[in-house]
Structures are given as C-alpha cells and as structure tokens.
Design a protein around this motif. Structure first.
Motif, PDB file in Angstrom:
ATOM      1  N   VAL A  54       2.765  46.751  78.766  1.00  0.00           N
ATOM      2  CA  VAL A  54       2.548  46.075  77.487  1.00  0.00           C
ATOM      3  C   VAL A  54       1.222  46.546  76.891  1.00  0.00           C
ATOM      4  CG1 VAL A  54       2.129  43.859  76.351  1.00  0.00           C
ATOM      5  CG2 VAL A  54       3.922  44.057  78.085  1.00  0.00           C
ATOM      6  N   ARG A  55       1.270  47.104  75.714  1.00  0.00           N
ATOM      7  CA  ARG A  55       0.075  47.659  75.081  1.00  0.00           C
ATOM      8  C   ARG A  55      -0.323  46.919  73.798  1.00  0.00           C
ATOM      9  NH1 ARG A  55      -0.493  49.222  79.294  1.00  0.00           N
ATOM     10  NH2 ARG A  55      -0.672  51.357  80.116  1.00  0.00           N
ATOM     11  N   TYR A 108      12.658  34.454  82.204  1.00  0.00           N
ATOM     12  CA  TYR A 108      12.339  34.404  80.775  1.00  0.00           C
ATOM     13  C   TYR A 108      11.157  35.327  80.467  1.00  0.00           C
ATOM     14  CZ  TYR A 108      10.588  32.419  76.360  1.00  0.00           C
ATOM     15  OH  TYR A 108      10.131  32.255  75.079  1.00  0.00           O
ATOM     16  N   ALA A 109      10.124  35.285  81.309  1.00  0.00           N
ATOM     17  CA  ALA A 109       8.949  36.131  81.095  1.00  0.00           C
ATOM     18  C   ALA A 109       9.320  37.605  81.172  1.00  0.00           C
ATOM     19  CB  ALA A 109       7.872  35.796  82.128  1.00  0.00           C
ATOM     20  N   LEU A 110      10.214  37.957  82.098  1.00  0.00           N
ATOM     21  CA  LEU A 110      10.647  39.349  82.201  1.00  0.00           C
ATOM     22  C   LEU A 110      11.355  39.782  80.919  1.00  0.00           C
ATOM     23  CD1 LEU A 110      10.982  41.932  83.844  1.00  0.00           C
ATOM     24  CD2 LEU A 110      13.125  40.985  84.746  1.00  0.00           C
ATOM     25  N   GLY A 111      12.233  38.932  80.417  1.00  0.00           N
ATOM     26  CA  GLY A 111      12.924  39.261  79.176  1.00  0.00           C
ATOM     27  C   GLY A 111      11.968  39.432  78.015  1.00  0.00           C
ATOM     28  N   ARG A 112      11.020  38.522  77.883  1.00  0.00           N
ATOM     29  CA  ARG A 112      10.054  38.615  76.787  1.00  0.00           C
ATOM     30  C   ARG A 112       9.193  39.866  76.925  1.00  0.00           C
ATOM     31  NH1 ARG A 112       9.648  37.274  72.497  1.00  0.00           N
ATOM     32  NH2 ARG A 112       7.870  35.882  72.196  1.00  0.00           N
ATOM     33  N   ALA A 113       8.751  40.145  78.162  1.00  0.00           N
ATOM     34  CA  ALA A 113       7.890  41.306  78.382  1.00  0.00           C
ATOM     35  C   ALA A 113       8.628  42.610  78.114  1.00  0.00           C
ATOM     36  CB  ALA A 113       7.350  41.280  79.812  1.00  0.00           C
ATOM     37  N   MET A 114       9.903  42.675  78.497  1.00  0.00           N
ATOM     38  CA  MET A 114      10.681  43.882  78.239  1.00  0.00           C
ATOM     39  C   MET A 114      10.851  44.111  76.742  1.00  0.00           C
ATOM     40  SD  MET A 114      13.580  43.771  81.238  1.00  0.00           S
ATOM     41  CE  MET A 114      14.370  45.262  80.655  1.00  0.00           C
ATOM     42  N   ALA A 115      11.029  43.035  76.000  1.00  0.00           N
ATOM     43  CA  ALA A 115      11.146  43.163  74.547  1.00  0.00           C
ATOM     44  C   ALA A 115       9.824  43.655  73.948  1.00  0.00           C
ATOM     45  CB  ALA A 115      11.551  41.827  73.929  1.00  0.00           C
ATOM     46  N   TRP A 116       8.699  43.184  74.503  1.00  0.00           N
ATOM     47  CA  TRP A 116       7.399  43.590  73.993  1.00  0.00           C
ATOM     48  C   TRP A 116       7.091  45.046  74.347  1.00  0.00           C
ATOM     49  CZ3 TRP A 116       4.935  38.789  76.709  1.00  0.00           C
ATOM     50  CH2 TRP A 116       5.294  37.643  76.002  1.00  0.00           C
ATOM     51  N   ALA A 117       7.388  45.430  75.603  1.00  0.00           N
ATOM     52  CA  ALA A 117       6.961  46.739  76.094  1.00  0.00           C
ATOM     53  C   ALA A 117       7.795  47.886  75.544  1.00  0.00           C
ATOM     54  CB  ALA A 117       6.994  46.760  77.625  1.00  0.00           C
ATOM     55  N   TRP A 118       9.110  47.677  75.491  1.00  0.00           N
ATOM     56  CA  TRP A 118       9.986  48.779  75.113  1.00  0.00           C
ATOM     57  C   TRP A 118      10.884  48.485  73.918  1.00  0.00           C
ATOM     58  CZ3 TRP A 118       9.651  47.958  80.592  1.00  0.00           C
ATOM     59  CH2 TRP A 118       8.954  48.963  81.260  1.00  0.00           C
ATOM     60  N   GLY A 119      10.765  47.299  73.367  1.00  0.00           N
ATOM     61  CA  GLY A 119      11.745  46.935  72.347  1.00  0.00           C
ATOM     62  C   GLY A 119      13.111  46.785  72.991  1.00  0.00           C
ATOM     63  N   TRP A 422      18.216  32.813  81.215  1.00  0.00           N
ATOM     64  CA  TRP A 422      16.833  32.764  80.730  1.00  0.00           C
ATOM     65  C   TRP A 422      16.285  34.163  80.453  1.00  0.00           C
ATOM     66  CZ3 TRP A 422      18.637  28.325  82.882  1.00  0.00           C
ATOM     67  CH2 TRP A 422      18.204  27.130  82.299  1.00  0.00           C
ATOM     68  N   ALA A 423      16.677  35.171  81.230  1.00  0.00           N
ATOM     69  CA  ALA A 423      16.245  36.540  80.918  1.00  0.00           C
ATOM     70  C   ALA A 423      16.856  37.008  79.601  1.00  0.00           C
ATOM     71  CB  ALA A 423      16.640  37.487  82.054  1.00  0.00           C
ATOM     72  N   GLY A 430      12.996  38.477  71.228  1.00  0.00           N
ATOM     73  CA  GLY A 430      12.292  39.619  70.679  1.00  0.00           C
ATOM     74  C   GLY A 430      12.979  40.214  69.471  1.00  0.00           C
ATOM     75  N   LEU A 431      14.194  39.730  69.176  1.00  0.00           N
ATOM     76  CA  LEU A 431      14.927  40.209  68.004  1.00  0.00           C
ATOM     77  C   LEU A 431      14.371  39.572  66.728  1.00  0.00           C
ATOM     78  CD1 LEU A 431      18.598  39.876  69.301  1.00  0.00           C
ATOM     79  CD2 LEU A 431      17.393  42.011  68.863  1.00  0.00           C
ATOM     80  N   PRO A 432      14.458  40.278  65.589  1.00  0.00           N
ATOM     81  CA  PRO A 432      14.066  39.651  64.321  1.00  0.00           C
ATOM     82  C   PRO A 432      15.027  38.528  63.981  1.00  0.00           C
ATOM     83  CG  PRO A 432      15.128  41.757  63.910  1.00  0.00           C
ATOM     84  CD  PRO A 432      14.926  41.665  65.395  1.00  0.00           C
ATOM     85  N   ARG A 433      14.503  37.475  63.385  1.00  0.00           N
ATOM     86  CA  ARG A 433      15.345  36.351  62.974  1.00  0.00           C
ATOM     87  C   ARG A 433      16.181  36.770  61.781  1.00  0.00           C
ATOM     88  NH1 ARG A 433      15.383  30.997  64.077  1.00  0.00           N
ATOM     89  NH2 ARG A 433      16.172  29.572  62.496  1.00  0.00           N
TER      90      ARG A 433
END
Length: 445
Positions: A54-55, A108-119, A422-423, A430-433
């Motif tokens: 995550v950058r 849940y945190a893994l899912g959120r982090a994956m969305a942040w790190a790689w889209g 939860w993942a 991470g998707l746009p609304r």
C-alpha cells in the motif's frame, strides 16, 4: 493475491473433511492444531504482504472505523481478567475466542487492502460458484452412494470428540443434526452435510451462491447451476436457510429493482414447504444402531414427546433455537458488561466451561464482549451493507442474509462465510459508488 483469495475460499470449503481425514491418518493433538491454523497463517501473511504494497492513504469509510472499534473492544475484553467480569474461560479458550471474533475483521481488512494496493476487485462471484458446486456435487454423491455407517467408521467422530472436544452422543459420535428424526425409529432420514460436515454450513454456502446466480441475466448455464444448488439446499433440510434465501432474494429484488428475484422468493417458500413435508418419504433413508436407539429412547423419555411436523413451530429443533436465543438475550440483558472472551458458544464447549449463550452470533458476542461488542459488530455490519447497496447488489443481498442468519447461528464460526463474505465486502467497498450497477456483464464482478 487473487490466488491467495482462491486458496482461502476453496480451501475453507474442504477444511473440515480434510482435518477429519488427517486425524484418521494419525495426525492429532497439537500437530493437527498447527496444520488447522493454515487459514489464519495464510490470512496474516497476505495482510502483511498487501500492507507492504500500500503506497497511498486510502479513503476511510464508516465501515472501516466501525471495524476498528469492534476490534478494539474485542482486544480490550481479551486483556480484562476473567474474574473481573465473572467469566470462567481458560487461556486457551480466550485465544480461541479472539481468533473466532476477529477472523472476519482480518478478511475484511484483506479485501480493503487489496483494493487499495492493486485496485483488485477479485473474482469472488466465480469462487462462490466454484465452492457451491463442490458442496452440492460432493453432498449429493455422498447421499446417493456413501452409507452413514461409513461415516461412523471414519475419522469424523474422533476428530470431533478428541480433537475439538465436541461430544455427540446420539449418532455414534457424529453430530445429531446429520439425520432428520421422523419420529419413526425405522425411518431416520439423512441430511446433506458435504465437505463442511454440517447441514447448516452447507446450506448457508448454497444460499450465498444462489443469490449470486439468481442476480445474473437469464442464461441456460445459470439455470443449471441454480437447479443444482437448489436441489442440494433442499436436501440439507435446513428451514432457516430456506427462509433466509427468500429474504435475501427480496433484498436482491429491491437492490436491483427487478421483480424476478421477488417472484423466485415466493416460489422458494412454496417449494421449500412442500419438500419439507415430503422429505420423510423421499429423503435418503438410513438406520440407527442399537446403541443409538437406546440413547434416543432415553433422551425422549427425559425431554418428552415432540412433534415431527417440519412446518410447525413446536418441533424440537425450532424450540431449541428459540430457547437458546431467548436465554442468550436474557443473559446479555442481565449481564450487559459481558463475561469475557471464551464463555460462549462452541469455544466454551470445547474448553469445558459453562456456556453462557450459544448459536446466535449476537448473543455470543454479548456474552464475550458485552453489549458494546455486540452493538459494534452489528453497526459495522449495517455500515458495510449500506456501502454495498449501490456497488454490488448480489453481495448486499448475501450480506443482509448472513446478518439475518446470525440471529440463530454462529455465522462467523463458519470460516467459509466469515472469510468469503467479509473479504468480498472489503473488495467491493473499493468500487466507486454507482446509481445503477452493471454487475451482470461478467461473473468476476
């Protein structure tokens, strides 16, 4: 990281049957506990790897804040000595409980982090379908070709009894809910348990898959999958799952603004009721051993006669669920500060302490982490549901269904549900609304 998601989702489908087989092969005690922790270890490694990647600072959502609040409450209760709150849990039980309560947070945190790190958006729909296909095919083949005696002679009873500390008396060490007791000693009926070794867990996975499949546009392959999953679900003979499926389809109809899911929900109620009534006649019949019959007769003498009508509210199973829920709610209201981690549910049973509440996710949390923990979990779930509403209709409907099932079941104790739902929610947030989603275009959405 999509490979890690696939390994966890599909691996959790076969986890129980694999652990029972390893126990039968002689891998037992602490060594098997270590192997069984593969899921937590893999999740932790994945979180560390993704966190390293995550950058940029993600946009924090309400669900994220509530997830942190829930986690903080659980950790605080872990640190409070048991005698301060009146609990009796062992150190081992506290460790089991903190793992149990925080597993969905890690997912849940893994899912959120994956969305942040790689889209990353994941292919959770495809993984859900694959999981349900395994559950349905293995479960139906088992009912058709594998005898109950083969399960009695397998490693399953010993794994439950000696590894997990769960004593089941009425079916030679197998969970009693593997069989539907018709009231006729000569005609007990088997229920589909599949690789989860549980009719409830199998049913809940099939419900999630059906919601996904029925959210797709009408195609012949979706129709075949829906038929397969529906047949398998019926053979689990799990009324709560059938009711939850109907609720989930109504939510799907509202989220997608379509009438078809609501019509299918009505059909589900009718077909489910007819099947439950016919089950003693058309279900796969088995037989009790003399020892099982003796235990059942003694138990019936103590508990009294119960109706075997599956549509009544007076049968033993329904009464047991309602009794556990009522008693759990009463316990939480009488002791709102909670008793500390490890005093509820399967964790308490495994570690030999008094079970203060069981079955319901909410009452178990109320006992372990007080009203504060229970409310934080519920608010987190509702915030996730709101966030999913305009992003993924099928997932919003599935998530709402799981929150409803949590009233009578320990849904986060079913690791496949706790991770997959939860993942997937973390990824989807991470998707746009959007005002109207286009998730019918591909199975990967």
């Amino acid at each position: 990281m999509s490979v890690v998601l696939g390994v966890l989702v599909v691996g959790l489908v076969v986890h129980n049957v694999a652990m029972a087989q390893l126990w039968d092969l002689g891998l037992r005690g602490n060594r098997l506990d270590l192997v069984a922790a593969w899921k937590e270890a893999l999740l932790l490694v994945a979180l560390l790897v993704v966190g390293w990647r995550v950058r940029r600072r993600p946009a924090v959502q309400a669900a994220d804040v509530l997830a942190l609040a829930y986690t903080a409450i659980v950790l605080v209760y872990w640190l409070i000595p048991q005698d301060v709150l009146g609990g009796e849990a062992t150190t081992r039980g506290e460790l089991f409980a903190v793992r149990h309560h925080l597993f969905p947070v890690g997912a849940y945190a893994l899912g959120r982090a994956m969305a942040w790190a790689w889209g990353e958006r994941g292919r959770m729909g495809a993984l859900v379908v694959l999981s349900a296909t395994i559950v349905a095919v293995v479960g139906l083949v088992d009912l058709a070709f594998v005898s109950l005696q083969a399960w009695r002679d397998s490693g399953v009873p010993g794994w439950y009894r000696e590894q997990l500390g769960l004593e089941y008396e009425g079916l030679s060490g197998l969970p009693e809910n593997w069989v539907f007791n018709t009231g006729n000693e000569e005609n007990p009926i088997r229920r589909l348990v599949s690789t989860f070794l549980s009719p409830l867990a199998s049913a809940y996975a099939l419900v999630v898959a059906l919601i996904f499949v029925l959210s797709r546009p009408l195609r012949w392959w979706w129709g075949l999958l829906a038929l397969l999953f529906s047949v398998a679900l019926l053979y689990t003979h799990t009324r709560a799952a059938l009711a939850a499926l109907a609720i989930g389809l109504v939510v799907l109809a509202l989220a997608q603004r379509r009438i078809a899911p609501a019509a299918i929900a009505a059909a589900t109620v009718v077909v489910g009721a007819l099947f439950l009534v016919a089950y003693p006649t058309i279900g796969p019949s088995t037989s009790y051993t003399p020892e099982e019959l003796e235990w059942l007769r003694e138990n019936a003498a103590e508990e009294g006669d119960e109706t075997d009508d599956p549509l009544s509210g007076d049968d033993a199973s329904t009464e047991s669920h309602w009794r556990n829920l009522r008693e759990g709610v009463r316990t939480v209201l009488d002791h709102p500060q909670g008793y500390g981690l490890g005093n509820a549910g399967v964790v308490a049973k495994r570690t030999g302490v008094d079970i203060k509440a069981g079955e319901s996710t909410y009452t178990e949390l109320g006992v372990d982490a007080g009203v504060a923990g229970m409310v934080a979990f519920l608010l987190w779930g509702l915030a996730v549901l709101v966030g999913l509403w305009r992003r993924k209709a099928w997932l919003a409907a599935a998530f709402a269904t799981v929150l409803v099932l949590a009233l009578q079941s320990d849904v986060i104790g079913i690791h496949w549900l706790a991770f997959t739902i939860w993942a997937a929610a973390g990824l989807a947030l991470g998707l746009p609304r959007e005002t109207a989603e286009d998730e019918s275009a591909t199975v990967s959405r």
